[in-house]
Each structure stands twice: as C-alpha cells, then as structure tokens.
Design a protein around this motif. Structure first.
Motif, mmCIF file in Angstrom:
data_model
loop_
_atom_site.group_PDB
_atom_site.id
_atom_site.type_symbol
_atom_site.label_atom_id
_atom_site.label_comp_id
_atom_site.label_asym_id
_atom_site.label_seq_id
_atom_site.Cartn_x
_atom_site.Cartn_y
_atom_site.Cartn_z
ATOM 1 N N LYS A 26 7.542 4.079 -1.172
ATOM 2 C CA LYS A 26 7.372 2.689 -0.745
ATOM 3 C C LYS A 26 7.458 1.766 -1.956
ATOM 4 N N GLY A 27 8.579 1.157 -2.185
ATOM 5 C CA GLY A 27 8.676 0.168 -3.248
ATOM 6 C C GLY A 27 9.495 0.617 -4.437
ATOM 7 N N GLY A 28 9.884 1.853 -4.489
ATOM 8 C CA GLY A 28 10.718 2.333 -5.586
ATOM 9 C C GLY A 28 10.009 2.336 -6.932
ATOM 10 N N ARG A 29 10.767 2.180 -8.000
ATOM 11 C CA ARG A 29 10.203 2.256 -9.353
ATOM 12 C C ARG A 29 9.326 1.066 -9.704
ATOM 13 N N GLN A 30 9.520 -0.069 -9.054
ATOM 14 C CA GLN A 30 8.711 -1.240 -9.371
ATOM 15 C C GLN A 30 7.312 -1.155 -8.763
ATOM 16 N N SER A 31 7.083 -0.206 -7.891
ATOM 17 C CA SER A 31 5.783 -0.067 -7.248
ATOM 18 C C SER A 31 4.753 0.447 -8.243
ATOM 19 N N LYS A 32 3.612 -0.189 -8.285
ATOM 20 C CA LYS A 32 2.511 0.233 -9.161
ATOM 21 C C LYS A 32 1.525 1.049 -8.330
ATOM 22 N N TYR A 33 2.007 2.124 -7.761
ATOM 23 C CA TYR A 33 1.190 2.863 -6.812
ATOM 24 C C TYR A 33 0.021 3.574 -7.472
ATOM 25 N N THR A 34 0.168 3.956 -8.728
ATOM 26 C CA THR A 34 -0.946 4.592 -9.433
ATOM 27 C C THR A 34 -2.131 3.632 -9.494
ATOM 28 N N VAL A 35 -1.859 2.380 -9.783
ATOM 29 C CA VAL A 35 -2.916 1.370 -9.836
ATOM 30 C C VAL A 35 -3.550 1.211 -8.456
ATOM 31 N N GLN A 36 -2.731 1.217 -7.413
ATOM 32 C CA GLN A 36 -3.262 1.071 -6.064
ATOM 33 C C GLN A 36 -4.177 2.236 -5.696
#
Length: 65
Positions: free
Chosen positions: A36-46
C-alpha cells in the motif's frame, strides 16, 4: 537461586511470550502493508505508532468504542 525463588516465586511465571508475540505481529503488519503506497510509504513508522497508541490506551485504561 533459592533466594530468588523465595523473593519472586517459581521461574515458570517468567517467560518471553509477550516479546515473541510482538516479534511476530510487527513483521506481519509490515509485510501486509508494504503493498500500500509503494516505496514512498512510511509503513515502519505507522507500525511503531500503532504500537505506541495501543500502549498508551492500555496505560490510561481507554476502551475502544
């Protein structure tokens, strides 16, 4: 060791189950969200923010409605 047992009780109540559960949940959530969101996604932070919200709610005795 006998002094430890007298002070804290049986060793069986000290386990790493909560730590192992968190080690299982965080990678699962991360890999579920990486699409969800590709490389620009800051999923680790989420993922870390979600853990912080859960901890805050538990400390403050907040219930979800």
């Amino acid at each position: 060791m006998p002094q430890f047992l007298e002070s804290f009780g049986p060793i069986s109540k000290f386990n790493c189950q909560p730590v192992e559960k968190k080690k299982h949940e965080q990678p699962r959530m991360f890999h579920r969200g990486t699409q969800k969101g590709g490389r620009q996604s800051k999923y680790t932070v989420q993922v870390m923010e979600r853990d912080n919200r859960k901890l805050f709610a538990r400390v403050k005795n907040l219930l979800r409605t």
